[in-house]
Design a protein around this motif. Sequence first.
Motif: not given
Length: 159
Positions: A110, A129, A132-133, A136-139, A141
């Motif tokens: 990410g 942002t 993450r969209e 991956h939403p947790r990219a 970390e």
Amino acid sequence: MNASPNDPPSGPPLPGAIRLPDGCWVRGRGLRRPSPGGPAPDAGLYLGSRRLRRRHDDGLRWPREWLDWPDFLLPRDPAEAVRHIRALHDQARAGAAVEVACGGGVGRTGTVIACLAVLSGLNPADAVTWTREHHHPRAIETPWQRRWVHRFPHRHAMP
């Protein structure tokens, strides 16, 4: 209307690839998961330890580069990382089917995808942002990975 050979492909060149803001494609994935199948990448950038490389390198049958990048941390050689990220973006802009991967496909992958989004024209905060969209939403970390993305515009100007 017929497409010319210089037109970009209408869909992703690799299963699971995402389109960067500048229109080129990149696939981000985790090496611990089964290969997504489909065509092989033209090039790959892989992020991890020597152990991860030993475990997965033989299964990668296409041109690739490895960066020594420990899990949850930052690349051991930042200048080398910047060169490889820029080269991957150049390959994607030239139409190559490219992928970036680490063990899990979230933090390090990410972070690189966010840097590719910066090279694609987004400012760093928007790139985090956006990643993450779209990836991956947790990219991205960790706080230091976010800082690395935020400093990437200054790093990517390095020769």
